[in-house]
Every structure is written in structure tokens, then in C-alpha cells.
Design a protein around this motif. Structure first.
Motif, short mmCIF file in Angstrom:
data_model
loop_
_atom_site.label_atom_id
_atom_site.label_comp_id
_atom_site.label_asym_id
_atom_site.label_seq_id
_atom_site.Cartn_x
_atom_site.Cartn_y
_atom_site.Cartn_z
N GLY A 26 0.56 -1.45 0.15
CA GLY A 26 -0.06 0.15 0.24
C GLY A 26 0.84 0.96 0.25
O GLY A 26 0.42 2.07 -1.08
N MET A 27 1.90 1.21 0.78
CA MET A 27 2.91 2.53 0.99
C MET A 27 3.37 2.66 -0.24
O MET A 27 3.42 4.07 -0.89
CB MET A 27 3.93 1.64 1.94
CG MET A 27 5.20 3.71 2.55
SD MET A 27 3.92 4.60 3.76
CE MET A 27 3.99 6.05 2.28
N MET A 28 4.26 1.58 -1.32
CA MET A 28 4.47 1.91 -2.74
C MET A 28 3.55 2.44 -3.46
O MET A 28 4.65 3.12 -4.50
CB MET A 28 4.91 0.12 -2.94
CG MET A 28 5.91 0.29 -3.81
SD MET A 28 6.86 -1.26 -4.31
CE MET A 28 8.10 -0.99 -5.18
N SER A 62 9.56 9.76 -4.19
CA SER A 62 10.39 8.28 -4.54
C SER A 62 10.92 8.02 -3.13
O SER A 62 10.56 8.32 -2.01
CB SER A 62 11.60 8.71 -5.06
OG SER A 62 12.64 9.94 -4.17
N TYR A 63 10.89 6.60 -3.33
CA TYR A 63 11.39 5.94 -2.26
C TYR A 63 12.89 6.25 -1.27
O TYR A 63 12.65 5.87 0.18
CB TYR A 63 11.36 4.48 -2.63
CG TYR A 63 10.75 4.07 -3.40
CD1 TYR A 63 9.12 4.39 -2.99
CD2 TYR A 63 11.06 2.29 -3.98
CE1 TYR A 63 7.96 3.51 -4.29
CE2 TYR A 63 10.20 2.45 -4.93
CZ TYR A 63 8.75 2.68 -5.01
OH TYR A 63 8.21 2.25 -6.05
N GLY A 64 13.21 7.22 -1.92
CA GLY A 64 14.29 7.85 -1.15
C GLY A 64 13.67 9.22 -0.11
O GLY A 64 15.02 9.49 0.50
N THR A 65 12.82 9.22 -0.34
CA THR A 65 12.23 10.72 -0.33
C THR A 65 12.14 11.29 1.94
O THR A 65 11.88 10.11 2.39
CB THR A 65 11.14 11.52 -0.29
OG1 THR A 65 11.37 11.05 -2.30
CG2 THR A 65 10.89 12.48 -0.12
N SER A 66 12.69 12.18 2.05
CA SER A 66 12.33 12.07 3.98
C SER A 66 11.27 12.27 4.28
O SER A 66 10.50 12.75 3.06
CB SER A 66 13.12 12.86 4.27
OG SER A 66 12.85 13.44 5.79
N MET A 102 6.85 -0.05 14.88
CA MET A 102 7.02 1.65 14.35
C MET A 102 7.13 1.79 12.82
O MET A 102 6.42 2.75 12.81
CB MET A 102 7.33 2.86 15.44
CG MET A 102 9.01 2.59 15.48
SD MET A 102 9.27 4.71 15.74
CE MET A 102 9.05 5.47 15.44
N ASN A 103 8.11 1.31 12.74
CA ASN A 103 8.53 1.41 10.76
C ASN A 103 7.18 1.98 10.33
O ASN A 103 6.96 2.46 10.13
CB ASN A 103 9.44 0.35 10.43
CG ASN A 103 10.66 0.85 10.99
OD1 ASN A 103 11.46 2.08 11.20
ND2 ASN A 103 11.69 -0.17 11.71
N PHE A 104 6.72 0.51 10.85
CA PHE A 104 5.38 -0.13 10.04
C PHE A 104 3.82 1.39 10.33
O PHE A 104 3.19 1.34 9.52
CB PHE A 104 4.80 -1.01 9.48
CG PHE A 104 6.07 -1.46 8.35
CD1 PHE A 104 5.50 -1.77 6.81
CD2 PHE A 104 7.12 -2.09 8.56
CE1 PHE A 104 6.55 -1.89 5.44
CE2 PHE A 104 8.14 -2.25 7.78
CZ PHE A 104 7.39 -3.00 6.40
N GLY A 105 3.65 1.18 11.72
CA GLY A 105 3.07 2.35 12.31
C GLY A 105 3.22 3.41 12.02
O GLY A 105 1.90 4.45 11.57
N ILE A 122 0.64 6.29 9.05
CA ILE A 122 0.19 7.80 9.45
C ILE A 122 0.71 8.26 8.56
O ILE A 122 -0.30 9.10 7.84
CB ILE A 122 1.15 8.02 10.23
CG1 ILE A 122 0.71 7.33 11.76
CG2 ILE A 122 1.03 9.92 10.79
CD1 ILE A 122 1.05 8.13 13.46
N LEU A 123 1.58 8.27 7.25
CA LEU A 123 1.78 8.97 6.20
C LEU A 123 1.48 8.33 5.35
O LEU A 123 0.69 9.86 4.58
CB LEU A 123 3.61 8.25 6.09
CG LEU A 123 4.07 8.47 7.37
CD1 LEU A 123 5.64 8.18 6.81
CD2 LEU A 123 5.00 10.07 6.79
N ILE A 124 0.43 6.75 5.17
CA ILE A 124 -0.48 7.09 3.51
C ILE A 124 -1.74 8.05 3.95
O ILE A 124 -1.74 8.41 2.44
CB ILE A 124 -1.00 5.58 3.83
CG1 ILE A 124 0.31 4.64 3.59
CG2 ILE A 124 -2.33 5.49 2.84
CD1 ILE A 124 -0.05 3.35 3.61
#
Length: 404
Positions: free
Chosen positions: A129-131, A140-144, A205-208, A212-214
Motif C-alpha cells: 500500500g505504501m509503495m 521517490s522511496y528515498g524521500t525523507s 513503528m516503522n510500519f506503524g 499515518i503517512l499514507i
């Protein structure tokens, strides 16, 4: 009490429901997670022989031999299990054994539709889902991640250096923290910051944070929103609930529905579900791990083996969720998975999950395999009194059942 100022509420969610939301339910205390570090897993060695093939050979899995070998090991070691293997989206093999709920509870066996908490296999689904969300917005996946976190959060040292890729591969530097990922816990860890050159540590928490980010990436909630501006505590509560339910809606619309999976959720529903047991269960009632919504992102989804495999099939080859090459990129870059294992037949990719309390356990593993195969195993107890590794047993039997 001041009313919510946010414009967009998730489907079916009201201000009252948000005020009733629990950020840190008591039921999540004293939970134990299955280790993901291979060095800490207990392997069950069983005299299985691995054949040697010529360098140019491409052996394939003998499904009949695999099922026989897997069941011979598992049947005396667990309260119950369900195994499903699909080839190109069609069921190719399946096993089920004993109880989803023992006679002490509802006296139910397993079937293809039996649902269970899939624990950290949820991370693989969240990664998909995040991808998809990032790709849809050209990020990009490398974005902060720093510009996609709630504006009112304090950001500690080096948070600007944490990228989406870091979260998806557990390279962010956030510590394990007893596997916690409640909203207050994550907010506090972000405020504390990370080391300038962090190593990788497996942390829920990486995926928690992804859940929030999605919604922020997708524009469902502004990072500057103040749902309850007059009270910081209620603001946290509102943010937790809003992002959680927006994440749930997003995953349903963009991951589950395209795969033909309806009404995915975090709470146990209906009678066709597995409970968690000790091994041996000794006639004791099973444990219901309950509504795990506050752990969403890194855990919490309740699905059947068939439903997980539908998602993998559509992501891997149907282009309905992600382009197939993007899903392969996800696998090859460890987005949401644990291991890539080389075998004579090709690479084996896996993600495991486990959730236990007082020795009652629910655990599973998803494998993406060569020759168009995907597999999902769900077990509702520890494996033996030594708590052997489920994915290790699967891998050992797989390697022993390759045939030219």
C-alpha cells in the motif's frame, strides 16, 4: 467540547466514534512477538535431505512430497494449522489439521475461509500500500518522511534523514521498543530522534508510521490539521483515529478490493475464526487477541490464508494493485519482507508473523516462491514445546522436496 475542524472524515466515522477511540488498549500489554532475527529462531532438524542439482538445472517443487513432509512434521507439534499453496492464482495444494477452535471453545476445524490475526505479515501488505501511494504521487522511496509527518509533532535529531525506504526496510534507526507502535509511542520516538548513522533494527513503528503517512501522502488529512486545537491530548486521539481509519479505507480500496477481498478489518468477526492456544492445549480455552487496530500498519489485519494469497497473486502478476515489476522490486529490496533465500529452484521470499500472550500463540508465514507459487501457512499455537520456527520448517521441507 470543541467540534472537529477537519473537513474529511473516513467512511462511516463520526466525531463521537473518534472520541471513543483507544490509543493504548490494555489488551496490548504483555504481548510477545515472534523473533525475526534468524539467529534467534529455533530450527527443527528432521533428517531431511537436500538434493544436489547440476548448475544449469531448474528443479521444481514436488507438491505432493512437500505436503506429505510438511504434515508429517506439523501434525504432532501444533494445536491446528492451515496451509494453502497457489500457482498463478489458482489453488494447487492445501492442508488443514485439527482445530481452529478446540472443543473447549466452538469445536471448529480449519477451512480456506478461516480468519486469524496475521500479525507481522501485515507489514508486507502495508508495504504494498505504501509503495502504491508513493508511486501515485510521484514521490521517490528515498524521500525523507519529515515533511509528511504531522506538523505539530516535534522532530528530533536526524529525522530529516529518515526516508520511506528506511521505514520499509527497518533501516530508520528507530529502536525496537518492545515492539510498540501506539500513536503516543511513535510521536515520542520521533521527538527523541535517531542516530546520525543508524543501523537497522526491526521495529513495528516503522510500519506503524506508514499508516499515518499514507493518509497524509494521499491528501486525506493535511499534515497541518488540528482536529482538536484546544486540547493536545484530544488532538493526539483525533489524529490517531483519523489516520487509522483513513489507512483502513485506503488499504481496502487500493489493495484488498482489487484482489477480490472484501471487508478486511482489525477486529475478530463471526464464528469462522481461529483462536490462539498453548501447545499442548490441554483442553484449555483459547485466547482471543481482540481488536488490534491501534497496532495497524505493522500488525492487526485479520484475514484468511486464501485472502492473503489473493493479494499476493494480484500484486505479483495481475497489475491490479501494483505493476508486476514493481512488486518484484518490492521483494528484491526487502520492502516489508524478512528473508530472501537462494535455492536451486530460484529465490524464496518470506514474511513471518507471530503474536502471543501467556504462551498462547497465533503465527503465520507468507512465501513467494519460484514457478509461479505463493504459499500461506497459519498456525494457532506454538510449534512444539520448543517453539520451533514455522518459516524454517517450511524452508527445510521445500528444499528437500525439489525434483528435476
Amino acid at each position: 467540547m470543541q467540534e472537529f475542524t477537519i473537513q474529511k472524515l473516513p467512511k462511516g466515522v463520526t466525531a463521537t466514534r473518534i472520541r471513543q477511540h483507544e490509543m493504548e488498549p490494555v489488551r496490548l500489554r504483555n504481548i510477545e512477538m515472534v523473533p525475526v532475527e534468524a539467529s534467534k529462531e529455533k530450527l527443527l532438524r528432521t533428517n531431511l535431505r537436500v538434493k544436489t542439482f547440476k548448475a544449469n538445472a531448474k528443479p521444481k517443487l514436488d507438491l505432493g512430497a512437500f505436503c506429505d513432509g510438511f504434515h508429517a512434521i506439523m501434525k504432532s507439534q501444533v494445536t491446528g494449522y492451515e496451509l494453502m499453496i497457489c500457482r498463478n492464482g489458482t489453488k494447487a495444494a492445501g492442508l488443514r489439521w485439527n482445530w481452529g477452535q478446540t472443543p473447549a471453545d466452538a469445536n471448529k476445524g480449519w477451512n480456506d475461509d478461516t480468519q486469524m490475526h496475521i500479525a507481522s505479515v501485515s507489514k508486507l501488505l502495508t508495504a504494498i500500500g505504501m509503495m502504491k501511494a508513493l508511486d501515485s504521487k510521484g514521490i521517490s522511496y528515498g524521500t525523507s518522511i519529515i515533511n509528511y509527518l504531522p506538523s505539530y509533532w516535534s522532530k528530533g535529531n536526524n529525522i530529516a534523514g529518515v526516508t520511506f525506504r528506511d521505514l520499509l526496510t527497518h533501516k530508520s534507526g528507530f529502536p525496537k521498543g518492545d515492539s510498540q507502535s501506539s500513536f503516543p509511542f511513535m510521536k515520542g520516538r520521533v521527538a527523541a530522534g535517531v542516530a546520525s548513522n543508524p543501523g537497522g533494527e526491526y521495529a513495528n513503528m516503522n510500519f506503524g508510521l506508514c499508516r499515518i503517512l499514507i493518509p497524509i501522502v494521499m491528501g486525506d488529512i493535511s499534515k497541518s490539521a488540528n482536529p482538536m486545537p484546544s486540547n493536545t491530548g484530544l488532538n493526539d486521539l483525533a489524529w490517531d483515529a483519523l489516520t487509522l481509519y483513513h489507512y483502513k479505507d485506503y488499504m481496502q480500496d487500493n489493495v484488498f478490493t482489487p484482489a477480490g477481498v472484501s471487508n478486511a478489518g482489525f477486529a475478530p468477526t463471526g464464528s469462522n475464526r481461529a483462536l490462539a492456544y498453548k501447545f499442548p492445549h490441554n483442553g484449555q480455552k483459547g485466547w482471543d487477541s481482540g481488536d488490534l487496530a491501534s497496532m495497524a500498519g505493522g500488525a492487526a489485519w485479520r484475514l484468511s490464508a486464501e485472502e492473503v494469497l489473493k493479494v499476493l497473486h494480484h500484486a505479483r502478476r495481475r497489475n491490479t494493485i501494483l505493476p508486476a515489476d514493481k512488486f518484484q522490486y518490492l521483494l528484491d529490496n526487502y520492502f516489508g519482507i524478512d528473508q530472501i533465500i537462494d535455492s536451486p529452484a530460484g529465490k524464496l521470499y518470506n514474511k513471518n508473523g507471530g503474536w502471543s500472550s501467556n504462551s498462547s500463540q497465533e503465527q503465520c508465514v507468507a512465501y513467494v516462491l519460484p514457478d509461479g507459487l505463493e504459499a500461506m501457512v497459519m498456525v494457532n499455537s506454538p510449534i512444539g514445546t520448543e517453539k520451533y520456527s514455522l518459516r524454517g520448517i517450511f524452508k527445510d521441507v521445500y528444499l528437500s522436496c525439489l525434483s528435476d
